[in-house]
Design an enzyme around this catalytic site. Structure first.
Site, PDB file in Angstrom:
ATOM      1  N   ILE A  30       0.814  -1.223   0.000  1.00 25.32           N
ATOM      2  CA  ILE A  30       0.000   0.000   0.000  1.00 25.32           C
ATOM      3  C   ILE A  30       0.847   1.272   0.000  1.00 25.32           C
ATOM      4  CG2 ILE A  30      -2.020  -1.045   1.099  1.00 25.32           C
ATOM      5  CD1 ILE A  30      -1.001   0.092   3.772  1.00 25.32           C
ATOM      6  N   GLY A  31       2.158   1.130   0.113  1.00 19.34           N
ATOM      7  CA  GLY A  31       3.025   2.301   0.098  1.00 19.34           C
ATOM      8  C   GLY A  31       4.475   1.888  -0.026  1.00 19.34           C
ATOM      9  N   VAL A  51       5.310  -0.854   2.676  1.00 23.21           N
ATOM     10  CA  VAL A  51       4.274  -1.128   3.674  1.00 23.21           C
ATOM     11  C   VAL A  51       3.187  -1.977   3.030  1.00 23.21           C
ATOM     12  CG1 VAL A  51       2.582  -0.145   5.258  1.00 23.21           C
ATOM     13  CG2 VAL A  51       4.762   1.035   4.885  1.00 23.21           C
ATOM     14  N   LYS A  54       5.483  -3.215   7.797  1.00 21.57           N
ATOM     15  CA  LYS A  54       6.516  -2.408   7.151  1.00 21.57           C
ATOM     16  C   LYS A  54       7.759  -3.268   6.990  1.00 21.57           C
ATOM     17  CE  LYS A  54       8.679   2.170   7.654  1.00 21.57           C
ATOM     18  NZ  LYS A  54       8.728   3.375   8.531  1.00 21.57           N
ATOM     19  N   ASP A  60       8.540  15.063  12.196  1.00 19.29           N
ATOM     20  CA  ASP A  60       8.038  14.921  10.821  1.00 19.29           C
ATOM     21  C   ASP A  60       6.511  14.862  10.832  1.00 19.29           C
ATOM     22  OD1 ASP A  60       8.310  14.793   8.062  1.00 19.29           O
ATOM     23  OD2 ASP A  60       8.455  12.613   8.023  1.00 19.29           O
ATOM     24  N   GLY A  74       8.706   3.446   0.046  1.00 17.88           N
ATOM     25  CA  GLY A  74       9.696   4.489   0.242  1.00 17.88           C
ATOM     26  C   GLY A  74      11.035   4.051  -0.312  1.00 17.88           C
ATOM     27  N   PHE A  87      13.677   2.754   1.195  1.00 21.29           N
ATOM     28  CA  PHE A  87      14.130   1.460   1.701  1.00 21.29           C
ATOM     29  C   PHE A  87      12.984   0.538   2.128  1.00 21.29           C
ATOM     30  CE2 PHE A  87      17.739   4.312   2.782  1.00 21.29           C
ATOM     31  CZ  PHE A  87      18.729   3.682   2.054  1.00 21.29           C
TER      32      PHE A  87
END
Length: 362
Positions: free
Chosen positions: A23-24, A31, A46, A143, A26, A28
């Protein structure tokens, strides 16, 4: 021709979890939506590839696990499990089925309809509660942005993605690392100065502004990084909309003070946010109850208002009784109606907030 057998679902961590779909992604990490096989509950997994990381990046991943393990709060994404599997670090979190706050802002933009103020305070107060808890444990988020705030189906907010979080020791009063997402970075972080808890307050102010305006305070078309830094350093943004309360607008402006000393602390922000959440939810509940009464007795309020006006004898509207006709009793102050319930009836089911099955941005 024989059919090929269906691919077997991928399981991880000694068959404890079954991956459903990514679903996602990055630099490295990926998810996944996954299922915990012991009870079939949905979780987020993750998977972080650590073989290509240097020691610093690998240490940051392990730090995220430690931070998650140390935080237990209703408004922080709950850590469930972790493991090293070959060259991957796997972290298992609770699942937030309604997605992130960035998605809710985008949907509101697509509808062309801003959030009601009660919805803003509902979301924002829970974010504040999470950050207050983190600060009480001497953890900076660093963040904070809508993409890192998640929602469950009943509208509960979950602050997540603590990969840039920083644990401050009792003897540490400032951090110096230039980390975060530029649109939500405080001026002191951009300058490379030391920063403290007030830097998270700045990011909170950016989130509150975005809930009201449906865009970041410093976002503009064609803006390069240098121009963005200039806007942030000068506090150059359009004021929040006038149709929101002065409390919301003034709080937002104070949190976006360029000088960190002029910003309120997170305890004050949280107190204001929770007070406004209670007040706006109570007002919404009262409005729903009044609308329900109006539906039950259509026109009753208008008719009573008209009768009261006539009885009060405003110029040109009072009806004088004809000769021999009895004087009509006054309705000044209202009159009771036997066919209507007492004022408390019909209000019991007018609850503030949203119920379990409603969309979180209702």
């Amino acid at each position: 021709m024989a059919q090929e057998p269906a691919p077997q679902p991928q399981t991880i961590m000694d068959h404890k979890y079954e991956l459903i779909k990514p679903i996602g992604k990055g630099k490295f990490a990926v998810v996944h939506r996954a299922k915990r096989l012991s009870d079939d509950s949905i979780v987020a997994v993750k998977k972080i590839s650590v073989d290509s990381m240097d020691d610093k990046a690998r240490g940051k991943c392990l730090k995220e696990v430690r931070l998650l393990q140390s935080l237990q709060h209703d408004n922080i994404v709950q850590y469930l499990d972790s493991s090293i599997d070959g060259d991957e670090l796997i972290i298992v979190f609770e699942w937030a089925a309604a997605g992130d706050l960035k998605r809710q802002v985008r949907k509101a933009n697509e509808r062309g309809k801003p959030f009601e103020e009660r919805v803003i305070w509902k979301y924002f107060s829970q974010i504040c509660d999470a950050i207050t808890h983190m600060h009480s444990r001497r953890i900076l988020h660093r963040d904070l942005k809508p993409a890192n705030v998640f929602l469950t189906l009943d509208g509960t907010v979950k602050v997540g993605d603590l990969g840039l979080g920083r644990m401050m020791s009792e003897h540490t009063f400032e951090a110096h690392s230039k980390v975060g997402t530029p649109l939500y970075m405080s001026p002191e972080v951009l300058r490379g100065d030391g920063y403290d808890w007030k830097s998270d307050v700045w990011s909170l102010g950016c989130v509150l502004y975005e809930l009201a305006v449906l865009k970041s305070p410093f976002k503009a078309e064609g803006l390069d990084l240098y121009s963005l830094f200039q806007k942030i350093s000068k506090g150059d943004y359009a004021p929040p909309p006038e149709h929101y309360s002065s409390t919301l607008r003034e709080l937002c402006v104070s949190m976006l003070s360029v000088d960190a000393k002029d910003r309120p602390d997170v305890a004050h922000v949280t107190a204001v946010a929770n007070k406004m959440r209670r007040e706006t939810m109570s007002a919404a509940a009262a409005a729903r109850a009044a609308a329900k009464e109006e539906q039950k007795y259509p026109g009753a309020y208008r008719e009573e208002s008209k009768e009261a006006t006539l009885a009060d004898g405003w110029p040109g509207q009072a009806e004088r009784p004809r000769s021999g006709e009895a004087e009509r009793p006054s309705t000044r102050g209202g009159r009771s109606r036997p066919d209507r319930p007492a004022s408390g009836d019909g209000f019991a089911d007018a609850r503030p907030g949203t119920s379990g099955g409603r969309r979180p941005d209702a």
